[in-house]
Design an enzyme around this catalytic site. Structure first.
Site, PDB file in Angstrom:
ATOM      1  N   SER A 155       1.550  -2.095  -1.588  1.00 32.51           N
ATOM      2  CA  SER A 155       1.434  -2.247  -3.042  1.00 32.51           C
ATOM      3  C   SER A 155      -0.040  -2.380  -3.447  1.00 32.51           C
ATOM      4  O   SER A 155      -0.813  -1.449  -3.203  1.00 32.51           O
ATOM      5  CB  SER A 155       2.290  -3.436  -3.489  1.00 32.51           C
ATOM      6  OG  SER A 155       2.446  -3.427  -4.866  1.00 32.51           O
ATOM      7  N   ASP A 231      12.590   1.152  -5.500  1.00 37.81           N
ATOM      8  CA  ASP A 231      11.485   0.223  -5.784  1.00 37.81           C
ATOM      9  C   ASP A 231      11.418  -0.019  -7.294  1.00 37.81           C
ATOM     10  O   ASP A 231      11.266   0.921  -8.076  1.00 37.81           O
ATOM     11  CB  ASP A 231      10.183   0.879  -5.285  1.00 37.81           C
ATOM     12  CG  ASP A 231       8.973  -0.020  -5.380  1.00 37.81           C
ATOM     13  OD1 ASP A 231       8.866  -0.778  -6.351  1.00 37.81           O
ATOM     14  OD2 ASP A 231       8.128   0.070  -4.483  1.00 37.81           O
ATOM     15  N   HIS A 264      11.018  -2.786  -3.219  1.00 38.86           N
ATOM     16  CA  HIS A 264       9.585  -3.008  -3.040  1.00 38.86           C
ATOM     17  C   HIS A 264       9.250  -4.077  -1.991  1.00 38.86           C
ATOM     18  O   HIS A 264       8.098  -4.243  -1.644  1.00 38.86           O
ATOM     19  CB  HIS A 264       8.989  -3.436  -4.387  1.00 38.86           C
ATOM     20  CG  HIS A 264       7.499  -3.357  -4.473  1.00 38.86           C
ATOM     21  ND1 HIS A 264       6.806  -2.166  -4.398  1.00 38.86           N
ATOM     22  CD2 HIS A 264       6.547  -4.319  -4.641  1.00 38.86           C
ATOM     23  CE1 HIS A 264       5.509  -2.399  -4.515  1.00 38.86           C
ATOM     24  NE2 HIS A 264       5.323  -3.699  -4.658  1.00 38.86           N
TER      25      HIS A 264
END
Ligand SMILES: N[C@@H](CCC(=O)N[C@@H](CS)C(=O)NCC(=O)O)C(=O)O
EC number: 3.1.2.12
Length: 285
Positions: A155, A231, A264
């Protein structure tokens, strides 16, 4: 444990036997940040007998130097492959600046792996330089091979790994990312962070945007990126397809794997960490 690490360059918070190696948590005075910083190192069993390749992991928003080591399940595979793992923190912590704790996606836990130029951030929010400082520290004080260093992240940390990897191909010979913020100049997380840390001149943002860096000619080794299709941040924040298009146009080798059903979080990372560590081990061999 045969290879506990002690040095005047850092203090040891704790060390634990782990898959025949040592999982350690440390702290040092960073010259790049101007404050104490925490970091963690997994030394595989092979490090007791000689130097080994090393892979740095940059974590995402709200994470610390502990998150990856606790949640990703990476040590068992690193022990098999003989890879050292290093994780840093996601921002300075030993100071309070106005507004640094008002949001989970800005300030503490959200340093974005850049060197801020705006006040009040410019003095300490220098995570871009910090990653390179930690690389030097690890190469000097742990049994790691200077010519075999990889970088990966998740991320915000995926953004960090791609941008630092693209800008420093001589320092990092392998690069990969999980769900990276792949075009931060064009998403809410990136616009918030870059406008505060770097100012309103968007031309200065390009040095910290993986898609822009590829468009501007930066190149690195063959990249591996995994992206979960469930996600929750994919549509608004991550933009992997823009990075993919830039790599295709530029001839930058990229394997972008779209993983059906994955979100995620760290269950996604732990599902594919073996593939990433094999990717690094192959390139660092
Ligand atoms: N705190 C945020 C989520 C932040 C988040 O998802 N952070 C990611 C990195 S961008 C993460 O890995 N968090 C730590 C974890 O899942 O253990 C929220 O409440 O929505």
């Amino acid at each position: 444990m045969a290879f506990l690490s002690t040095s005047e360059a850092f203090t040891t918070r704790s060390q634990h036997a782990c898959f025949g190696g040592v999982q350690g948590f440390y702290m040092h005075d960073s010259s790049a940040i101007g404050l104490p910083m925490r970091f963690s190192v997994y030394q595989p069993p092979q490090a007791a007998h000689g130097s080994v390749p090393v892979v740095f992991f940059l974590a995402g928003l709200t994470c610390t130097d502990e998150t990856f080591m606790v949640k990703a399940g990476a040590q068992r595979i690193a022990a098999e492959l003989g890879l050292m793992l290093v994780a840093c923190d996601t921002s300075p912590r030993d100071i309070e600046l106005p507004g640094d704790r008002d949001y989970w996606d800005f300030g503490v836990g959200a340093g974005f792996y850049l060197d801020a130029t705006e006040q009040p951030w410019a003095k300490h929010y220098r995570m871009g330089s910090y990653v390179l400082e930690l690389r030097e520290l690890v190469l000097k004080h742990f049994s790691a091979q200077a010519e075999h260093v990889g970088i990966m992240g998740h991320s915000m940390g995926g953004h960090g790994a791609l941008t630092i990897g693209l800008k420093n191909p001589a320092l990092f010979q392998s690069v990969s990312a999980f769900a990276p913020i792949a075009a931060p100049s064009d998403c809410p997380w990136g616009e918030k962070a870059f406008s505060h840390y770097l100012g309103d001149d968007r031309s200065s943002w390009r040095a910290y945007d993986a898609t822009a860096l590829v468009e501007d000619g930066q190149r690195t080794t063959a990249l591996l990126v995994d992206q979960g299709l469930d996600d929750q941040f994919l549509i608004n924040q991550l933009h992997p397809a823009r990075f993919e298009a830039a790599c295709l146009a530029a001839g930058q080798p990229l394997t972008l794997r779209r993983q059906s059903g994955y979100d995620h979080g760290y269950y996604f990372i732990s599902s594919f960490i073996a593939d990433h560590l094999h990717h690094h081990a192959q390139l660092l061999r």
